[in-house]
Design a protein around this motif. Structure first.
Motif, PDB file in Angstrom:
ATOM      1  N   LEU A  86     -11.725  17.421 -13.045  1.00 42.29           N
ATOM      2  CA  LEU A  86     -11.394  18.766 -13.527  1.00 42.29           C
ATOM      3  C   LEU A  86     -10.428  19.468 -12.581  1.00 42.29           C
ATOM      4  N   VAL A  87     -10.571  19.194 -11.287  1.00 46.04           N
ATOM      5  CA  VAL A  87      -9.617  19.762 -10.321  1.00 46.04           C
ATOM      6  C   VAL A  87      -8.222  19.202 -10.575  1.00 46.04           C
ATOM      7  N   LEU A 158      -7.619  28.245 -25.310  1.00 45.65           N
ATOM      8  CA  LEU A 158      -6.658  29.335 -25.151  1.00 45.65           C
ATOM      9  C   LEU A 158      -7.278  30.661 -25.540  1.00 45.65           C
ATOM     10  N   ALA A 159      -8.049  30.662 -26.632  1.00 45.52           N
ATOM     11  CA  ALA A 159      -8.725  31.891 -27.059  1.00 45.52           C
ATOM     12  C   ALA A 159      -9.739  32.358 -26.022  1.00 45.52           C
ATOM     13  N   ALA A 160     -10.449  31.413 -25.426  1.00 47.25           N
ATOM     14  CA  ALA A 160     -11.428  31.775 -24.402  1.00 47.25           C
ATOM     15  C   ALA A 160     -10.743  32.384 -23.184  1.00 47.25           C
ATOM     16  N   PRO A 168     -14.119  28.284 -14.478  1.00 44.67           N
ATOM     17  CA  PRO A 168     -15.455  27.655 -14.389  1.00 44.67           C
ATOM     18  C   PRO A 168     -16.244  27.788 -15.688  1.00 44.67           C
ATOM     19  N   ARG A 169     -16.205  28.963 -16.312  1.00 46.80           N
ATOM     20  CA  ARG A 169     -16.922  29.164 -17.567  1.00 46.80           C
ATOM     21  C   ARG A 169     -16.319  28.321 -18.694  1.00 46.80           C
ATOM     22  N   LEU A 176     -16.574  20.498 -21.023  1.00 44.37           N
ATOM     23  CA  LEU A 176     -17.536  19.420 -20.781  1.00 44.37           C
ATOM     24  C   LEU A 176     -18.352  19.028 -22.019  1.00 44.37           C
ATOM     25  N   PRO A 177     -18.794  19.987 -22.860  1.00 46.27           N
ATOM     26  CA  PRO A 177     -19.517  19.553 -24.066  1.00 46.27           C
ATOM     27  C   PRO A 177     -18.693  18.640 -24.969  1.00 46.27           C
TER      28      PRO A 177
END
Length: 260
Positions: A86-87, A158-160, A168-169, A176-177
């Motif tokens: 992810l990094v 993008l919406a988030a 992180p959120r 991840l899901p």
């Protein structure tokens, strides 16, 4: 899952079940019970090893630790590898530095890593967990990055972000899901690789778990008397194969499904 797939699954469940239930049947002593390398019948169900110990008793008691160490190493490698992956999706200098280290580890053969760490730190469970983690993390990180990038470009991410969610959120709730299936399949691959690496360490005489009661070490120890009692080496080798071969086939099928 159809016919042949069920057969492989039954074989895998049986082999893993034997590894964990086997110690209940290993009621014998770890000390010598007869002469060395007696054949089956004269020295018990599977004969004896070079020190006169019952091969069946040792086989029944030697699988759980091997599988648990491989599972622990896989869990650690997946946790570290996913985090680094992810990094790597970022374009910041930190990501470039992490990417350089990951690429460097990718080109180092796992056997070389194992020999360097074992000679430097000694054999034992902590060393083998470290070896398997170092060997697996670069592949997990690269796999995670490749799987995460398309998700990060999606409209809902993008919406988030436009809604004020921090990275992180977004990673935990949105990325991840969507990677659960591919990552679980990759975890299966890493687990098999960990088992192979432990088996190789035992074959090379490194005593990977710090003793001589695991399947991997039994294979190597029984080679010197293979003409007298081949089961001292063949039985643990078949036990390892009974786990790794069906697991490899089932993981390969799972990978094909999640990538379709």
């Amino acid at each position: 899952m159809r016919g042949l797939g069920r057969v492989w699954l039954i074989l895998l469940v049986g082999a893993v079940g034997f590894a964990f239930v086997g110690p209940l049947f290993a009621t014998g002593s770890e000390t010598a019970v007869a002469a060395g390398y007696l054949p089956p019948g004269e020295g018990g169900l599977l004969g004896t090893d070079g020190l006169g110990r019952d091969v069946w008793q040792r086989l029944a008691a030697g699988g759980a630790g091997l599988l648990l160490v491989a599972a622990l190493a896989t869990g650690v490698a997946m946790l570290v590898g996913i985090s680094l992956g992810l990094v790597l999706t970022s374009r910041r200098p930190l990501a470039r530095g992490v990417g350089f280290v990951v690429d460097l580890l990718l080109v180092v053969p796992s056997m070389l890593t194992m020999m360097v760490l074992v000679f430097g730190l000694g054999s034992g469970v902590p060393t083998m967990v470290l070896v398997m983690t170092v060997a697996s993390v670069p592949f997990v990180a690269r796999f995670t990055r490749a799987a995460a990038l398309p998700v990060l470009r999606s409209d809902y991410v993008l919406a988030a972000r436009l809604g004020g969610d921090g990275w992180p959120r977004v990673f935990v709730r949105d990325v991840l899901p969507n990677l659960a299936g591919p990552l679980l399949a990759d975890a299966g691959t890493r687990f098999i690789g960990a088992l192979y690496l432990v088996a190789a360490a035992g074959f090379l005489g490194f005593s990977p778990l710090g003793g001589d009661s695991d399947w991997a070490t039994m294979v190597q120890a029984g080679l010197e008397g293979i003409r007298l009692n081949p089961w001292a080496s063949l039985a643990p080798a078949l036990a390892i194969a009974a786990v790794t071969v069906p697991a490899n086939i089932l993981v390969d099928r799972a990978m094909r499904k999640v990538t379709q």
